[in-house]
Design an enzyme around this catalytic site. Structure first.
Site, PDB file in Angstrom:
ATOM      1  N   LYS A 125       0.860  -1.236  -0.056  1.00  0.00           N
ATOM      2  CA  LYS A 125       0.154  -0.205   0.127  1.00  0.00           C
ATOM      3  C   LYS A 125       0.826   1.166  -0.051  1.00  0.00           C
ATOM      4  O   LYS A 125       2.033   1.221   0.396  1.00  0.00           O
ATOM      5  CB  LYS A 125      -0.926  -0.014   1.192  1.00  0.00           C
ATOM      6  CG  LYS A 125      -2.222   0.883   1.098  1.00  0.00           C
ATOM      7  CD  LYS A 125      -3.218  -0.024   0.256  1.00  0.00           C
ATOM      8  CE  LYS A 125      -4.516   0.781   0.141  1.00  0.00           C
ATOM      9  NZ  LYS A 125      -5.636   0.064  -0.576  1.00  0.00           N
TER      10      LYS A 125
HETATM   11  P1  NAD Z   1     -13.255   7.099  -3.883  1.00  0.00           P
HETATM   12  O1  NAD Z   1     -12.256   8.257  -3.563  1.00  0.00           O
HETATM   13  O2  NAD Z   1     -13.352   7.087  -5.427  1.00  0.00           O
HETATM   14  O3  NAD Z   1     -14.395   7.335  -3.063  1.00  0.00           O
HETATM   15  C1  NAD Z   1     -14.666   7.340  -1.549  1.00  0.00           C
HETATM   16  C2  NAD Z   1     -16.240   7.755  -1.494  1.00  0.00           C
HETATM   17  O4  NAD Z   1     -16.256   7.907  -0.032  1.00  0.00           O
HETATM   18  C3  NAD Z   1     -16.483   9.053  -1.971  1.00  0.00           C
HETATM   19  O5  NAD Z   1     -17.524   9.151  -2.269  1.00  0.00           O
HETATM   20  C4  NAD Z   1     -16.284  10.170  -0.630  1.00  0.00           C
HETATM   21  O6  NAD Z   1     -17.285  11.440  -0.947  1.00  0.00           O
HETATM   22  C5  NAD Z   1     -16.811   9.096   0.285  1.00  0.00           C
HETATM   23  N1  NAD Z   1     -16.426   9.594   1.684  1.00  0.00           N
HETATM   24  C6  NAD Z   1     -15.062   9.954   1.962  1.00  0.00           C
HETATM   25  N2  NAD Z   1     -15.092  10.335   3.429  1.00  0.00           N
HETATM   26  C7  NAD Z   1     -16.257   9.820   3.573  1.00  0.00           C
HETATM   27  C8  NAD Z   1     -16.870   9.829   5.097  1.00  0.00           C
HETATM   28  N3  NAD Z   1     -16.531  10.309   6.300  1.00  0.00           N
HETATM   29  N4  NAD Z   1     -18.438   9.451   5.194  1.00  0.00           N
HETATM   30  C9  NAD Z   1     -18.835   9.137   4.069  1.00  0.00           C
HETATM   31  N5  NAD Z   1     -18.220   9.045   3.028  1.00  0.00           N
HETATM   32  C10 NAD Z   1     -17.206   9.548   2.732  1.00  0.00           C
HETATM   33  O7  NAD Z   1     -12.552   5.747  -3.214  1.00  0.00           O
HETATM   34  P2  NAD Z   1     -12.832   4.260  -3.562  1.00  0.00           P
HETATM   35  O8  NAD Z   1     -11.805   3.802  -4.771  1.00  0.00           O
HETATM   36  O9  NAD Z   1     -14.358   4.175  -4.059  1.00  0.00           O
HETATM   37  O10 NAD Z   1     -12.268   3.594  -2.118  1.00  0.00           O
HETATM   38  C11 NAD Z   1     -13.517   3.491  -1.249  1.00  0.00           C
HETATM   39  C12 NAD Z   1     -13.024   2.455  -0.181  1.00  0.00           C
HETATM   40  O11 NAD Z   1     -12.850   1.195  -0.925  1.00  0.00           O
HETATM   41  C13 NAD Z   1     -11.591   2.671   0.435  1.00  0.00           C
HETATM   42  O12 NAD Z   1     -11.549   2.001   1.643  1.00  0.00           O
HETATM   43  C14 NAD Z   1     -10.820   1.806  -0.436  1.00  0.00           C
HETATM   44  O13 NAD Z   1      -9.708   1.366   0.302  1.00  0.00           O
HETATM   45  C15 NAD Z   1     -11.511   0.611  -0.881  1.00  0.00           C
HETATM   46  N6  NAD Z   1     -11.200  -0.159  -1.980  1.00  0.00           N
HETATM   47  C16 NAD Z   1     -10.941   0.291  -3.152  1.00  0.00           C
HETATM   48  C17 NAD Z   1     -10.782  -0.190  -4.218  1.00  0.00           C
HETATM   49  C18 NAD Z   1     -10.701   0.161  -5.652  1.00  0.00           C
HETATM   50  O14 NAD Z   1     -10.392  -0.450  -6.679  1.00  0.00           O
HETATM   51  N7  NAD Z   1     -10.843   1.519  -5.862  1.00  0.00           N
HETATM   52  C19 NAD Z   1     -10.547  -1.592  -4.092  1.00  0.00           C
HETATM   53  C20 NAD Z   1     -10.703  -2.363  -2.992  1.00  0.00           C
HETATM   54  C21 NAD Z   1     -11.075  -1.429  -1.812  1.00  0.00           C
END
Ligand code: NAD
Length: 410
Positions: free
Chosen positions: A103
């Site tokens: 990471k």
């Molecule tokens: P992103 O930045 O695209 O989206 C994050 C979303 O969460 C946004 O809508 C943001 O406004 C919202 N958010 C942020 N803080 C918040 C809060 N305090 N309360 C409510 N909503 C909030 O990120 P993502 O890629 O969608 O990742 C989201 C989660 O999924 C993370 O934990 C990430 O590690 C995990 N993840 C992502 C992927 C991927 O392929 N992108 C894969 C596995 C896990």
């Protein structure tokens, strides 16, 4: 409240105990292999220079190159990066991908950067971690606050230094640079597969089942689209500014969000994060950040199934309450593994210079998700443990076995 690293270490400790591994195994498994902190200077558009902290943690390289996302978020620090790299290690092993776990990220609020500043920061970060990344060493991908544009800049920075195009150095790239069809929606697609299977395990018909999603980003949006296409009803979503309910369909809300950068679609009602988490729905999907479900709010949760789109959204205290209330939790390392699975497909395609159809990607993703899902379900049933414990047991056991077979050098 425990830190993300304390939680991850406690989960590992529990898996080591359940698997009856040795103290030597614990020492080997609980130690990250390589930690790098770098200073990332940024020249702002106004000429000022600011310094940011950048991180890259290669938690494990025992089963193959390390693999994991790059996060741009103001609160990220080394401990959290180690915790997330540890989770990636068990996730890759659980899904049986030939990878370790990694990471990285920069402690920065990406929203405060202009496009040009974001590019300069991404390129400088890439150049600082360049000696330890590469298609055979460590392969970054998008995470919170980064997307395919950042991956294109990372790929270009690495390639310029190599002297030739190296698409396999990152995944989650634009298609024209060697990205894979299906990668953009992969994590959300995997979350949807997990939700359907978990509902079936609970004896609930997925058709017409109701869903609330916290986080409307890369994971939350695509999970919403996939579930809506499968006949479920998305009743509420939220982003960092709060939640909304009463929209007709997901794309109507998304189009409004793209045009206005908010979820205040006319004719809908607002709700708070807590109200969303406590809705009487069949499926709750935390898809934002860590620690969304804690001992403070878990007892009010009425969802039958929780599918963890985010990494580490549930604290141990929250988890204990959910288990006591017989709420089925599909843990992060299984539920959101669709992203790294299709990242793996992207890396394989880049290595072979041969690209798959969208159907091939989808059917291979489905096969790996379903295999992992069945393995976790069976482990949980036979060992009488939670699905989170079962998923960690499978992942940790595979890494421990790889350590044993490789032996200790010298
Ligand atoms: P992103 O930045 O695209 O989206 C994050 C979303 O969460 C946004 O809508 C943001 O406004 C919202 N958010 C942020 N803080 C918040 C809060 N305090 N309360 C409510 N909503 C909030 O990120 P993502 O890629 O969608 O990742 C989201 C989660 O999924 C993370 O934990 C990430 O590690 C995990 N993840 C992502 C992927 C991927 O392929 N992108 C894969 C596995 C896990």
């Amino acid at each position: 409240m425990e830190s993300a690293l304390e939680t991850a270490r406690a989960q590992l400790r529990r898996a080591v105990e359940l698997l009856e591994l040795t103290e030597n195994d614990w020492q080997t498994l609980s130690t990250p292999r390589r930690i790098l902190e770098v200073a990332v200077p940024l020249r702002r558009d106004n000429g000022n220079v600011e310094m940011y902290k950048g991180f890259r943690v290669q938690y494990s390289t025992t089963r193959g190159p390390s693999k994991g996302g790059v996060r741009f978020h103001p609160t990220i620090d080394m401990d959290e990066t180690v915790a997330l790299a540890m989770l990636m290690t068990w996730k890759c092993a659980l899904t049986n991908l030939p990878y370790g776990g990694a990471k990285g990220g920069i402690a920065v609020d990406a929203h405060t950067l202009s496009l040009a500043e974001n590019e300069r920061l991404t390129r400088r970060y890439t150049s600082e971690i360049l000696p330890i990344i590469g298609p055979e060493r460590d392969i970054p991908a998008p995470d919170v606050g980064t997307d395919e544009r950042n991956m294109a800049w990372m790929m270009d920075t690495y390639s310029v230094n190599a002297g030739f195009a190296v698409p396999g150095v990152v995944t989650g790239k634009p298609i024209v640079l060697g990205g894979s069809l299906g990668r953009t929606s992969a994590t959300g697609d995997g979350v949807a597969i997990s939700a359907i299977e978990a509902l079936l395990v609970k004896g609930i018909d997925p058709k017409g089942a109701t869903v609330a999603i916290q986080g409307f980003g890369k994971v939350g949006y695509w999970a919403a689209i996939a579930l809506e296409n499968l006949g479920l009803k998305i009743v509420a979503v939220s982003d960092v500014n709060g939640g909304v309910t009463g929209f007709k369909n997901v794309n109507e809300l998304w189009n409004h969000f793209l045009a206005n950068n908010n979820l205040n679609l006319p004719g809908t009602d607002k709700l708070t994060q807590e109200e969303l988490i406590h809705l009487d729905v069949d499926v709750l999907i935390p898809a934002a950040l860590a620690d969304a479900i804690t001992e403070k709010n878990a007892s009010g949760i009425r969802a039958k199934v929780i599918v963890e789109g985010a990494n580490a959204p549930t604290t141990p205290g929250g988890d204990a309450i959910l288990n006591a209330n017989h709420i089925l939790v599909v843990p992060d390392i299984l539920a959101n593994s669709g992203g790294v699975i299709v990242s793996y497909f992207e890396w394989v395609q880049d290595k072979q210079n041969y690209f798959w159809t969208a159907d091939e990607v989808k059917s291979n993703l489905n096969e790996i998700m379903m295999r992992s899902f069945r393995e976790v379900e069976e482990m949980a049933r036979t060992k009488k443990v939670s699905w989170r414990e079962a998923a960690h047991m499978i992942g940790v056991a595979r890494v421990a076995e790889a350590h044993r077979l490789r032996g200790l050098y010298p």
